[in-house]
Design a protein around this motif. Structure first.
Motif, short mmCIF file in Angstrom:
data_model
loop_
_atom_site.label_atom_id
_atom_site.label_comp_id
_atom_site.label_asym_id
_atom_site.label_seq_id
_atom_site.Cartn_x
_atom_site.Cartn_y
_atom_site.Cartn_z
N LYS A 190 0.83 -1.22 0.00
CA LYS A 190 0.00 0.00 0.00
C LYS A 190 0.86 1.26 0.00
O LYS A 190 0.58 2.22 -0.72
N GLU B 73 -4.72 0.09 -4.45
CA GLU B 73 -5.34 -0.67 -5.54
C GLU B 73 -4.54 -1.91 -5.89
O GLU B 73 -5.12 -2.96 -6.19
N LYS B 74 -3.23 -1.82 -5.84
CA LYS B 74 -2.39 -2.99 -6.12
C LYS B 74 -2.61 -4.06 -5.04
O LYS B 74 -2.68 -5.24 -5.34
N LYS C 244 -5.34 -4.49 -3.27
CA LYS C 244 -6.66 -5.07 -3.51
C LYS C 244 -6.59 -6.13 -4.61
O LYS C 244 -7.24 -7.18 -4.50
N GLU C 245 -5.83 -5.86 -5.65
CA GLU C 245 -5.69 -6.84 -6.74
C GLU C 245 -4.99 -8.11 -6.24
O GLU C 245 -5.39 -9.22 -6.59
#
Length: 178
Positions: free
Chosen positions: A14, A20-21, A23-24
């Motif tokens: 994070k 977002e990375k 979450k992926e």
């Protein structure tokens, strides 16, 4: 393994690559049920295979090698994450050499105080005044992460050191590289 490994990886991704990375990575790893889960329950167990899957997915999503992932994790764990969560262990040592030489006793203590803890153990052989050979003992076979953690210890203590993997079980550390 303990959940603090994933908590640390989450913070690192994070901070350095964006939420977002992460979450992926979580989605690819099939951890959607963890969406609202507090990853900072550090003492909770997570199966080793899931940790390895998350590490592999981290490499894929971030387009980095396992060595780069290990180096980033090792430095972040030692220089950022662990000093916040394990201050009492860090305050025991004033040099990189003391820290590395004392890690087996720290892991022995952790094993006594944390349920189901199975941290790696270390045998250390003094080669000469500046070099040691460390035997890494763990069924997890994560010696590459140990190499990176040792490098991170050098950075934390602002000590140039050279860490060389000799095999899947042995590492040589030089505290006075040329």
């Amino acid at each position: 393994m303990k959940m603090q490994i994933i908590a640390c990886l989450s913070e690192l991704v994070k901070e350095k690559f964006g939420a977002e990375k992460w979450k992926e990575i979580v989605k690819r790893s099939g951890l959607d049920s963890f969406k609202n889960y507090n990853l900072y329950i550090r003492g909770m167990d997570i199966v080793d295979e899931k940790v390895f899957e998350i590490i592999n997915n981290t490499c894929d999503v971030l387009k980095i090698s396992k060595e780069q992932a290990a180096d980033a994790f090792g430095e972040y764990w030692v220089c950022v994450y662990a000093p916040k969560h394990y201050k009492n262990y860090f305050s025991r040592f004033s040099t990189a050499r003391e820290f590395i030489m004392g890690m087996d006793s720290v892991h022995e203590e952790v094993t006594r105080n944390i349920a189901n803890a199975r941290p790696p153990r270390f045998d250390i052989e003094k080669l000469d005044e500046t070099r040691i050979k460390v035997r890494y003992k763990s069924e997890r076979k994560m010696i590459d992460f140990y190499v990176s953690l040792a490098k991170g210890i050098g950075k934390y203590f602002k000590t140039p050191l050279e860490v060389k993997k000799l095999s899947e079980e042995y590492v040589e550390i030089n505290f006075a590289p040329k």
